[in-house]
Every structure is written in C-alpha cells, then in structure tokens.
Design a protein around this motif. Structure first.
Motif, PDB file in Angstrom:
ATOM      1  N   ASN A   1      15.280 -14.566  44.522  1.00 13.91           N
ATOM      2  CA  ASN A   1      14.617 -15.118  43.334  1.00 13.91           C
ATOM      3  C   ASN A   1      15.140 -14.494  42.046  1.00 13.91           C
ATOM      4  O   ASN A   1      15.224 -15.164  41.010  1.00 13.91           O
ATOM      5  CB  ASN A   1      13.109 -14.931  43.446  1.00 13.91           C
ATOM      6  CG  ASN A   1      12.488 -15.835  44.491  1.00 13.91           C
ATOM      7  OD1 ASN A   1      12.964 -16.944  44.727  1.00 13.91           O
ATOM      8  ND2 ASN A   1      11.427 -15.371  45.131  1.00 13.91           N
ATOM      9  N   CYS A   2      15.504 -13.214  42.101  1.00  8.42           N
ATOM     10  CA  CYS A   2      16.057 -12.566  40.907  1.00  8.42           C
ATOM     11  C   CYS A   2      17.472 -13.056  40.618  1.00  8.42           C
ATOM     12  O   CYS A   2      17.853 -13.210  39.451  1.00  8.42           O
ATOM     13  CB  CYS A   2      16.038 -11.050  41.078  1.00  8.42           C
ATOM     14  SG  CYS A   2      14.368 -10.343  41.043  1.00  8.42           S
ATOM     15  N   LEU A   3      18.261 -13.299  41.663  1.00 12.62           N
ATOM     16  CA  LEU A   3      19.592 -13.880  41.473  1.00 12.62           C
ATOM     17  C   LEU A   3      19.489 -15.226  40.759  1.00 12.62           C
ATOM     18  O   LEU A   3      20.238 -15.521  39.819  1.00 12.62           O
ATOM     19  CB  LEU A   3      20.296 -14.060  42.816  1.00 12.62           C
ATOM     20  CG  LEU A   3      20.867 -12.797  43.476  1.00 12.62           C
ATOM     21  CD1 LEU A   3      21.217 -13.075  44.938  1.00 12.62           C
ATOM     22  CD2 LEU A   3      22.097 -12.295  42.721  1.00 12.62           C
ATOM     23  N   ILE A   4      18.544 -16.051  41.204  1.00 14.79           N
ATOM     24  CA  ILE A   4      18.338 -17.354  40.586  1.00 14.79           C
ATOM     25  C   ILE A   4      17.885 -17.192  39.133  1.00 14.79           C
ATOM     26  O   ILE A   4      18.353 -17.883  38.231  1.00 14.79           O
ATOM     27  CB  ILE A   4      17.303 -18.177  41.380  1.00 14.79           C
ATOM     28  CG1 ILE A   4      17.886 -18.590  42.732  1.00 14.79           C
ATOM     29  CG2 ILE A   4      16.852 -19.400  40.596  1.00 14.79           C
ATOM     30  CD1 ILE A   4      19.080 -19.513  42.647  1.00 14.79           C
ATOM     31  N   ALA A   5      16.973 -16.266  38.896  1.00 11.38           N
ATOM     32  CA  ALA A   5      16.439 -16.067  37.542  1.00 11.38           C
ATOM     33  C   ALA A   5      17.522 -15.671  36.545  1.00 11.38           C
ATOM     34  O   ALA A   5      17.500 -16.091  35.385  1.00 11.38           O
ATOM     35  CB  ALA A   5      15.339 -15.010  37.569  1.00 11.38           C
TER      36      ALA A   5
ATOM     37  N   LEU B   1      12.327 -12.232  34.077  1.00 14.24           N
ATOM     38  CA  LEU B   1      13.782 -12.113  33.970  1.00 14.24           C
ATOM     39  C   LEU B   1      14.413 -13.369  33.379  1.00 14.24           C
ATOM     40  O   LEU B   1      15.368 -13.291  32.600  1.00 14.24           O
ATOM     41  CB  LEU B   1      14.398 -11.826  35.348  1.00 14.24           C
ATOM     42  CG  LEU B   1      14.062 -10.476  35.990  1.00 14.24           C
ATOM     43  CD1 LEU B   1      14.660 -10.398  37.383  1.00 14.24           C
ATOM     44  CD2 LEU B   1      14.554  -9.317  35.130  1.00 14.24           C
ATOM     45  N   THR B   2      13.891 -14.526  33.765  1.00  7.53           N
ATOM     46  CA  THR B   2      14.419 -15.795  33.261  1.00  7.53           C
ATOM     47  C   THR B   2      14.403 -15.834  31.739  1.00  7.53           C
ATOM     48  O   THR B   2      15.317 -16.380  31.109  1.00  7.53           O
ATOM     49  CB  THR B   2      13.602 -16.979  33.824  1.00  7.53           C
ATOM     50  OG1 THR B   2      13.708 -16.980  35.256  1.00  7.53           O
ATOM     51  CG2 THR B   2      14.099 -18.299  33.288  1.00  7.53           C
ATOM     52  N   GLN B   3      13.366 -15.255  31.150  1.00  7.90           N
ATOM     53  CA  GLN B   3      13.242 -15.261  29.686  1.00  7.90           C
ATOM     54  C   GLN B   3      13.975 -14.090  29.036  1.00  7.90           C
ATOM     55  O   GLN B   3      14.575 -14.248  27.973  1.00  7.90           O
ATOM     56  CB  GLN B   3      11.762 -15.242  29.303  1.00  7.90           C
ATOM     57  CG  GLN B   3      10.980 -16.428  29.807  1.00  7.90           C
ATOM     58  CD  GLN B   3      11.525 -17.751  29.291  1.00  7.90           C
ATOM     59  OE1 GLN B   3      11.953 -17.846  28.131  1.00  7.90           O
ATOM     60  NE2 GLN B   3      11.497 -18.779  30.133  1.00  7.90           N
ATOM     61  N   LEU B   4      13.957 -12.931  29.671  1.00  8.38           N
ATOM     62  CA  LEU B   4      14.615 -11.763  29.078  1.00  8.38           C
ATOM     63  C   LEU B   4      16.120 -11.954  28.980  1.00  8.38           C
ATOM     64  O   LEU B   4      16.757 -11.442  28.059  1.00  8.38           O
ATOM     65  CB  LEU B   4      14.307 -10.508  29.910  1.00  8.38           C
ATOM     66  CG  LEU B   4      12.892  -9.955  29.808  1.00  8.38           C
ATOM     67  CD1 LEU B   4      12.685  -8.835  30.818  1.00  8.38           C
ATOM     68  CD2 LEU B   4      12.592  -9.458  28.396  1.00  8.38           C
TER      69      LEU B   4
ATOM     70  N   MET C   1      29.657 -14.637  41.954  1.00  4.21           N
ATOM     71  CA  MET C   1      29.734 -16.044  42.337  1.00  4.21           C
ATOM     72  C   MET C   1      28.728 -16.898  41.573  1.00  4.21           C
ATOM     73  O   MET C   1      29.005 -18.057  41.239  1.00  4.21           O
ATOM     74  CB  MET C   1      29.476 -16.187  43.839  1.00  4.21           C
ATOM     75  CG  MET C   1      30.556 -15.611  44.725  1.00  4.21           C
ATOM     76  SD  MET C   1      30.060 -15.584  46.472  1.00  4.21           S
ATOM     77  CE  MET C   1      29.700 -17.319  46.765  1.00  4.21           C
ATOM     78  N   MET C   2      27.558 -16.327  41.288  1.00  2.87           N
ATOM     79  CA  MET C   2      26.470 -17.097  40.690  1.00  2.87           C
ATOM     80  C   MET C   2      26.349 -16.882  39.183  1.00  2.87           C
ATOM     81  O   MET C   2      25.373 -17.302  38.574  1.00  2.87           O
ATOM     82  CB  MET C   2      25.150 -16.734  41.379  1.00  2.87           C
ATOM     83  CG  MET C   2      25.136 -17.079  42.861  1.00  2.87           C
ATOM     84  SD  MET C   2      23.633 -16.533  43.718  1.00  2.87           S
ATOM     85  CE  MET C   2      22.410 -17.608  42.938  1.00  2.87           C
ATOM     86  N   ALA C   3      27.353 -16.239  38.589  1.00  2.34           N
ATOM     87  CA  ALA C   3      27.364 -16.014  37.137  1.00  2.34           C
ATOM     88  C   ALA C   3      26.053 -15.381  36.676  1.00  2.34           C
ATOM     89  O   ALA C   3      25.378 -15.877  35.772  1.00  2.34           O
ATOM     90  CB  ALA C   3      27.623 -17.328  36.395  1.00  2.34           C
ATOM     91  N   VAL C   4      25.706 -14.273  37.310  1.00  2.00           N
ATOM     92  CA  VAL C   4      24.457 -13.582  36.997  1.00  2.00           C
ATOM     93  C   VAL C   4      24.598 -12.788  35.705  1.00  2.00           C
ATOM     94  O   VAL C   4      25.560 -12.030  35.528  1.00  2.00           O
ATOM     95  CB  VAL C   4      24.036 -12.660  38.164  1.00  2.00           C
ATOM     96  CG1 VAL C   4      22.966 -11.675  37.728  1.00  2.00           C
ATOM     97  CG2 VAL C   4      23.536 -13.499  39.336  1.00  2.00           C
ATOM     98  N   ASN C   5      23.641 -12.964  34.820  1.00  2.00           N
ATOM     99  CA  ASN C   5      23.631 -12.298  33.527  1.00  2.00           C
ATOM    100  C   ASN C   5      22.743 -11.055  33.609  1.00  2.00           C
ATOM    101  O   ASN C   5      21.583 -11.063  33.214  1.00  2.00           O
ATOM    102  CB  ASN C   5      23.115 -13.260  32.455  1.00  2.00           C
ATOM    103  CG  ASN C   5      23.135 -12.665  31.064  1.00  2.00           C
ATOM    104  OD1 ASN C   5      23.701 -11.601  30.839  1.00  2.00           O
ATOM    105  ND2 ASN C   5      22.501 -13.346  30.131  1.00  2.00           N
ATOM    106  N   GLY C   6      23.289  -9.975  34.147  1.00  2.00           N
ATOM    107  CA  GLY C   6      22.536  -8.746  34.346  1.00  2.00           C
ATOM    108  C   GLY C   6      22.889  -8.120  35.677  1.00  2.00           C
ATOM    109  O   GLY C   6      23.790  -8.590  36.392  1.00  2.00           O
ATOM    110  N   LYS C   7      22.186  -7.074  36.029  1.00  4.93           N
ATOM    111  CA  LYS C   7      22.407  -6.391  37.302  1.00  4.93           C
ATOM    112  C   LYS C   7      21.124  -6.438  38.134  1.00  4.93           C
ATOM    113  O   LYS C   7      20.024  -6.338  37.584  1.00  4.93           O
ATOM    114  CB  LYS C   7      22.843  -4.940  37.067  1.00  4.93           C
ATOM    115  CG  LYS C   7      24.190  -4.820  36.364  1.00  4.93           C
ATOM    116  CD  LYS C   7      24.598  -3.384  36.190  1.00  4.93           C
ATOM    117  CE  LYS C   7      23.807  -2.665  35.101  1.00  4.93           C
ATOM    118  NZ  LYS C   7      24.052  -3.194  33.760  1.00  4.93           N
TER     119      LYS C   7
END
Length: 339
Positions: free
Chosen positions: A67-71, A27-30, A124-130
């Motif tokens: 871990n996915c939230l962080i990624a 996910l970090t790379q995608l 809150m964490m500016a997540v790029n995705g769902k």
C-alpha cells in the motif's frame, strides 16, 4: 514562507512511522510536497493475505508495504490497479491475495530479502520517496492485559476485548531480540521531522516503536516528533480513550515524554456514523483533554482533519499534510537545517 526555507536547497527530511490504512492516505498527500520522504512500515501484521504469506514463506507481511508503494508511486492508475488487484476466486490458494503481495514475495525470494525487493520495486514503480520495513524479519506482536493474561498475534489482540497493559514484539525465535535495519536507524537520526500515525495505537504504531533500536533512535532524534492522533476509539484497543490517553500510552511504553506536537481533529463525527461500523473497528469519537496533553509536554494543534467516505471515518490526508507543512514552516531553524 521563511526566507531561509526559500534559499536553502536541502529538502526537509521527513520520516513517517506507522501502518494500516492511515499511513498510505497520508503518504499520498505528503509526496505532493517538496520533502525528502521516508516511510517506516510495521511488520507485525498476521491477518489476511499478508498473514497467510507470512506463515507459508516466513517473510515479513507485504500488505502494508504494498500500500505504501502504491501511495508513493507515480505510475499511471491502471498499473497501480493491477498491483492492487485482489483475487476474488474461490481457489483455496489465490482467494483474497493481492497481486502486489505475491510480486513482493516473489522478488524477495529472487533477491534474498524484502529490502532488496522494495528497492527494486521502488525503481520499477517510480516511487517518490523511500520505504523501509521496520525490521527485516516478521515479528510477533504480544499483548499483556491488566488481568495478567497474554495474547500473541496482532489479529488476536482486539478480539480479546480486554484492557491492554502493554505490548511488545519478538522475532519468531523469541530467544532473540528484534532489530531495525541500519537504513531505518539512519533515516530517523537524520530526520528533521518524524510523524507517528495515524493508525491503530497498539497494533500499527507501537509495534514499530517497540523494536528497541528503532525506538531508541526516535528518542535520540533531534527532529520534531509529531503524533497524529486517531479520530475514533477502537474496540479491544482504545475504548474510552481521550487524545491524552493515546499520548500517555506512547510515553509509558517508551519510558520518556518524547512527543513534541499532537495533531487533533476537533470536527464532530455525525451521530449516525458512531458505533455503526460493520467490522466493529470503531466505537466512539476520541475525546479531548488539552490540559492533560500539555502536562505530557505536548504542543496541541487542533483543526478539522475529518474525511467521511464510504460510510467510514478517516483523516483527510490533504488537510493533515498541509498542517504538517505549515508546522515545518514555523519550526525553529535549528530543527529545519542542522549543520
């Protein structure tokens, strides 16, 4: 790149299904690519901090979601480090718990569900995705072995050191059936490409697909379904497995040949690393049987996806993400954009 892709405003809808350490690496790379990204995360983990919280609060295990939230978060590293900090205290309660696990649990209690907690945290964490939990309640992973014995609990399966016949999931009330959230089903049905893995076959990937309506949605999907095959075998799970054996197990559990493409690492793992893992998670490198994969109806894409770090064997998330984007570029237009 295909001219149609250049001119089309709609982003590719990509769904990644899995859990464990492999999912956030990918996910970090995608997220660096211009795609509409959704992660569907297993809820059958019953070990470590997640397992303790799950047992005490009756909530889906938060570790993989954390871990996915962080990624997928675009926050500065210092804020991510705080969220990921794991107490090293000898206090009976805090020892081993990650702050993020406690935060997810607290917000779920405030908002009434993990779904609402992840939704709030994503903002809150500016997540790029769902990010969606595969189910909205904790599930028990159950394994039946070829000798007829049965074990309940994800953390106990590999420790049994027996050959697995099949796995399935049940809610804590085993009289009921497990169900996925509507948002999970919708994301799968609308996907252009579905990535499965990387991750432990029986304990990170199949727990998602064994949720009946989720698995059926994958089978119905018009998307290209891509399996990212593990690089190493795992003790108590996939000993002596080839890449084709992994796919056969998936097809057997789903009672249908549904994997379209398999990504296979062909770079050799150094001999010094083989069977040297302190936690005994790995055993040997997965062998290759490309003819058998083709007999399972799969297109095979093989390359060097290997990343050696901290004495361990991992997928190189950047290489895999690049391969996936190349695959998207070459997919038939009917996969890319449906009317």
């Amino acid at each position: 790149m295909n001219q149609v892709l250049k001119n089309k405003k709609q982003k590719i809808k990509m769904v990644v299904i899995g859990g464990g350490t492999g999912l956030p690496v990918l996910l970090t790379q995608l997220k660096k690519h211009d795609v509409d990204l959704t992660a569907i995360v297993t809820v059958a983990d019953d070990g470590g901090s997640s397992g303790i919280i799950r047992n005490h609060v009756n909530i889906i295990p938060p570790g993989d979601i954390r871990n996915c939230l962080i990624a997928l978060s675009d926050l500065p590293t210092i804020y991510k480090d705080i969220f990921q900090y794991r107490f090293d205290s000898k206090d009976d309660f805090f020892s081993g718990h990650a702050i993020g696990n406690l935060v997810i649990t607290a917000i779920a209690d405030m908002r009434g569900s993990v779904f609402e907690a992840v939704k709030l945290l994503s903002t809150m964490m500016a997540v790029n995705g769902k990010i969606y939990a595969a189910a909205e309640e904790p599930l028990t992973l159950i394994a039946e072995f070829v000798d007829g014995t049965v074990v309940r609990g994800e953390s106990k399966i590999a420790k049994s050191r027996k050959t697995i016949d099949r796995v399935y999931v049940k809610p804590l009330d085993e009289e009921k059936e497990a169900h996925a959230a509507r948002e999970v089903i919708n994301s799968i049905e609308e996907a252009d490409i579905i990535l499965i893995g990387p991750g432990s076959l029986y304990t990170s990937i199949l727990p998602n697909l064994m949720i009946s309506d989720l698995g059926q949605a994958v089978l119905r999907a018009k998307a290209e379904v891509v399996y990212i095959c593990n690089i190493m075998t795992q003790l108590g799970e996939t000993e002596n497995f080839s890449d084709a054996d992994h796919v056969r197990v998936l097809h057997k559990h789903m009672q249908q040949k549904f994997i379209n493409t398999v990504l296979v690492n062909t770079e050799r793992v150094p001999d010094a690393v083989l069977n040297q893992q302190a936690d005994e998670e790995y055993l040997l490198q997965v062998t290759h049987d490309f003819q058998a994969l083709r007999e399972e109806g799969c297109r095979v894409i093989s390359a060097d996806y290997l990343d050696m770090k901290n004495g361990g064997v991992y997928h190189d998330g950047s290489k895999v993400a690049t391969e996936v984007m190349n695959l998207i570029t070459n997919m038939p237009i009917s996969y890319k954009y449906k009317p």
